[in-house]
Write an enzyme that holds these catalytic residues in place. Structure first.
Site, PDB file in Angstrom:
ATOM      1  N   GLU A   1     -48.466-122.130  -0.842  1.00  0.00           N
ATOM      2  CA  GLU A   1     -48.095-121.971  -2.257  1.00  0.00           C
ATOM      3  C   GLU A   1     -48.220-123.288  -3.030  1.00  0.00           C
ATOM      4  OE1 GLU A   1     -46.889-119.308  -4.308  1.00  0.00           O
ATOM      5  OE2 GLU A   1     -47.750-118.081  -2.728  1.00  0.00           O
TER       6      GLU A   1
ATOM      7  N   ASP B   1     -47.629-109.608  -4.446  1.00  0.00           N
ATOM      8  CA  ASP B   1     -47.262-110.396  -3.266  1.00  0.00           C
ATOM      9  C   ASP B   1     -46.173-111.378  -3.704  1.00  0.00           C
ATOM     10  OD1 ASP B   1     -47.383-111.578  -0.651  1.00  0.00           O
ATOM     11  OD2 ASP B   1     -48.648-113.163  -1.445  1.00  0.00           O
ATOM     12  N   SER B   2     -45.573-112.027  -2.726  1.00  0.00           N
ATOM     13  CA  SER B   2     -44.588-113.069  -3.036  1.00  0.00           C
ATOM     14  C   SER B   2     -45.268-114.276  -3.663  1.00  0.00           C
ATOM     15  CB  SER B   2     -43.882-113.503  -1.757  1.00  0.00           C
ATOM     16  OG  SER B   2     -44.832-114.100  -0.892  1.00  0.00           O
TER      17      SER B   2
ATOM     18  N   CYS C   1     -49.455-112.151   7.941  1.00  0.00           N
ATOM     19  CA  CYS C   1     -48.971-112.561   6.617  1.00  0.00           C
ATOM     20  C   CYS C   1     -50.220-112.783   5.764  1.00  0.00           C
ATOM     21  CB  CYS C   1     -48.156-113.847   6.740  1.00  0.00           C
ATOM     22  SG  CYS C   1     -47.757-114.619   5.154  1.00  0.00           S
ATOM     23  N   THR C   2     -50.208-112.226   4.550  1.00  0.00           N
ATOM     24  CA  THR C   2     -51.431-112.272   3.743  1.00  0.00           C
ATOM     25  C   THR C   2     -51.761-113.678   3.232  1.00  0.00           C
ATOM     26  OG1 THR C   2     -50.156-111.582   1.794  1.00  0.00           O
ATOM     27  CG2 THR C   2     -51.300-109.855   3.038  1.00  0.00           C
ATOM     28  N   HIS C   3     -50.824-114.597   3.363  1.00  0.00           N
ATOM     29  CA  HIS C   3     -51.135-115.992   3.006  1.00  0.00           C
ATOM     30  C   HIS C   3     -52.038-116.645   4.061  1.00  0.00           C
ATOM     31  CE1 HIS C   3     -47.805-115.708   0.125  1.00  0.00           C
ATOM     32  NE2 HIS C   3     -48.118-116.908  -0.344  1.00  0.00           N
TER      33      HIS C   3
ATOM     34  N   CYS D   1     -48.387-107.695   0.910  1.00  0.00           N
ATOM     35  CA  CYS D   1     -47.455-108.620   1.553  1.00  0.00           C
ATOM     36  C   CYS D   1     -46.849-107.907   2.754  1.00  0.00           C
ATOM     37  CB  CYS D   1     -46.367-108.979   0.535  1.00  0.00           C
ATOM     38  SG  CYS D   1     -45.032-109.987   1.201  1.00  0.00           S
TER      39      CYS D   1
HETATM   40  N1  DGL Z   1     -47.784-112.902   1.900  1.00  0.00           N
HETATM   41  C1  DGL Z   1     -46.472-112.596   2.431  1.00  0.00           C
HETATM   42  C2  DGL Z   1     -46.639-111.779   3.704  1.00  0.00           C
HETATM   43  O1  DGL Z   1     -47.682-111.170   3.909  1.00  0.00           O
HETATM   44  C3  DGL Z   1     -45.734-113.886   2.525  1.00  0.00           C
HETATM   45  C4  DGL Z   1     -44.327-113.749   2.844  1.00  0.00           C
HETATM   46  C5  DGL Z   1     -43.411-114.784   2.290  1.00  0.00           C
HETATM   47  O2  DGL Z   1     -43.368-114.939   1.075  1.00  0.00           O
HETATM   48  O3  DGL Z   1     -42.695-115.353   3.106  1.00  0.00           O
HETATM   49  O4  DGL Z   1     -45.750-111.655   4.524  1.00  0.00           O
END
Ligand code: DGL
Length: 259
Positions: A149, A8-9, A179-181, A71
């Site tokens: 984050e 993921d990011s 979004c997984t966050h 992500c």
């Molecule tokens: N977890 C990422 C997603 O599902 C986050 C995206 C981001 O870094 O902007 O989209």
């Protein structure tokens, strides 16, 4: 035993890792948090593709048998490139528009996701299919990923109110966390939106899909060994560790690495 690679990011994909580990506790996993490049959602497609390739290369070097793109932004912008470039199987995640469209009674659904996801061809094509049947209220969760984050959620509530209340006023009865966050914000979101509104996140579905693909390819771990759980970040190890401590009590290996 070959591990499942997950990237993921940043730390958002831990919401997916958690479901994969719950469903497949004997599998080894390697998680990459590319936090130094977060957020992906504000970046042009080419940069998201480039980062996704780097993450995939790093996971392949570590011997992974499958890659889970945990992500939405990376999946919707890069997974078709990844599938063409590499031989191993990929599992991705995109906003759960279809489940929300099936569930809704009011005929109105909300989607909270990054700019990069909402602008992607994959998302536009999927939402086009359902626009005839339901009204879709999309909102960019501008600024949410950097707050998550940072590991400090004290300032997040006003932003969530700004993004979610307009869709609530429109009458949505299902809100998709694209979004997984965002699943880490569910306890705060629940305090903002009325109880009857469903929150849809796809963590369990992605874990199920990972199991199916491993099984179809004969890649499931057949031994009863407990898998090794490795986590890498190219930013702050303490933040990654804190998040992991809040979701699991398992023994983990958490390391800083550049890739
Ligand atoms: N977890 C990422 C997603 O599902 C986050 C995206 C981001 O870094 O902007 O989209």
């Amino acid at each position: 035993m070959q591990p499942i690679g997950i990237f993921d990011s940043g730390i958002g994909g831990l919401s997916i890792w958690k479901e994969i580990h719950k469903l497949l506790p004997n599998e080894e996993t390697i998680y990459l948090a590319d936090s130094v490049h977060a957020p992906y959602g504000d970046k042009p497609k080419e940069e998201i593709v480039e980062a996704s390739i780097k993450n995939t290369d790093a996971l392949i070097k570590k011997g992974c048998k499958i890659i889970v793109v945990a992500c939405n932004t990376a999946t919707t912008n890069a997974i078709s490139v990844l599938r063409k470039k590499y031989k191993l199987p990929f599992v991705g995640i995109e906003p759960a528009t279809k489940p929300a469209a099936i569930k809704t009674i009011t005929g109105k659904i909300g989607i909270l996701a990054t700019k990069g996801t909402l602008a992607s061809e994959l998302f536009l094509n999927t939402s086009k299919k359902y626009r005839g049947q339901v009204r879709i209220f999309e909102t960019i969760g501008e600024g949410l990923v950097p707050i998550i984050e940072s590991g400090n959620l004290t300032d997040v509530k006003p932003l969530l109110i700004k993004y979610l209340l307009p869709m609530v006023k429109e009458g949505v009865d299902n809100i998709v966390l694209g979004c997984t966050h965002y699943p880490f914000l569910i306890p705060i979101i629940r305090k903002i939106i009325p109880e009857h509104i469903n929150i849809i996140d796809s963590g369990k579905a992605v874990a199920q899909q990972t199991q199916n693909i491993l099984s179809d390819n004969g890649l499931l771990n057949q031994t009863s060994n407990t898998g090794k759980l490795d986590f890498y970040t190219n930013a702050d190890v303490a933040i990654l560790r804190n998040f992991l401590n809040s979701i699991t009590k398992d023994r983990l290996n958490i390391k800083f690495e550049k890739w």
